[in-house]
Scaffold this motif. Structure first.
Motif, short mmCIF file in Angstrom:
data_model
loop_
_atom_site.label_atom_id
_atom_site.label_comp_id
_atom_site.label_asym_id
_atom_site.label_seq_id
_atom_site.Cartn_x
_atom_site.Cartn_y
_atom_site.Cartn_z
N UNK A 87 0.84 -1.21 0.00
CA UNK A 87 0.00 0.00 0.00
C UNK A 87 0.87 1.25 0.00
N UNK A 88 1.95 1.22 0.76
CA UNK A 88 2.86 2.37 0.82
C UNK A 88 3.48 2.63 -0.54
N UNK A 89 3.94 1.58 -1.19
CA UNK A 89 4.55 1.74 -2.52
C UNK A 89 3.56 2.24 -3.56
N UNK A 90 2.30 1.86 -3.39
CA UNK A 90 1.28 2.25 -4.37
C UNK A 90 0.65 3.61 -4.05
N UNK A 141 8.98 -4.48 14.46
CA UNK A 141 10.11 -3.62 14.09
C UNK A 141 9.95 -3.09 12.67
N UNK A 142 9.53 -3.95 11.76
CA UNK A 142 9.35 -3.52 10.37
C UNK A 142 8.13 -2.60 10.22
N UNK A 143 7.10 -2.85 11.01
CA UNK A 143 5.93 -1.97 10.98
C UNK A 143 6.31 -0.58 11.51
N UNK A 144 7.09 -0.54 12.56
CA UNK A 144 7.54 0.76 13.09
C UNK A 144 8.40 1.49 12.08
N UNK A 145 9.24 0.76 11.38
CA UNK A 145 10.06 1.35 10.33
C UNK A 145 9.17 1.93 9.22
N UNK A 146 8.14 1.19 8.85
CA UNK A 146 7.20 1.69 7.86
C UNK A 146 6.51 2.96 8.32
N UNK A 147 6.13 3.00 9.61
CA UNK A 147 5.51 4.21 10.16
C UNK A 147 6.48 5.38 10.15
N UNK A 148 7.74 5.11 10.46
CA UNK A 148 8.75 6.18 10.42
C UNK A 148 8.89 6.75 9.01
N UNK A 149 8.88 5.88 8.02
CA UNK A 149 8.99 6.33 6.63
C UNK A 149 7.76 7.16 6.23
N UNK A 150 6.59 6.72 6.68
CA UNK A 150 5.38 7.48 6.38
C UNK A 150 5.42 8.85 7.05
#
Length: 86
Positions: free
Chosen positions: A34-37, A64-73
């Motif tokens: 979803x982030x990539x799209x 950990x990966x979900x938190x990383x995704x949130x940081x990128x968002x």
């Protein structure tokens, strides 16, 4: 005779999966796609769901990966807001 033959057969190997880990993995993948799209609200929802619902240590990889995704968002959101104010 039939009972003895069955007893001599090796036991069937059964593998089991952790349904919660599968849920976390699928949610993480859905958030990343979803982030990539560009579906940032969906991505944020997926990542938040993982952090909230999987606090156990065995799911730390997904958290950990979900938190990383949130940081990128969050970083992308701040960059977009800074671009608007300039």
């Amino acid at each position: 005779p039939v009972i003895v033959a069955e007893a001599d057969r090796p036991a069937t190997v059964r593998l089991s999966a952790d349904p919660a880990a599968m849920t976390a993995a699928c949610a993480l993948r859905a958030g990343q796609v979803a982030q990539r799209m560009g579906h940032l609200n969906v991505a944020r929802e997926m990542f938040h769901m993982i952090v909230k619902n999987f606090p156990q240590p065995r799911y730390q990889y997904y958290v950990a990966h979900a938190r990383l995704g949130l940081e990128h968002l969050d970083a992308a959101s701040h960059a977009a807001l800074n671009g608007l104010t300039m």
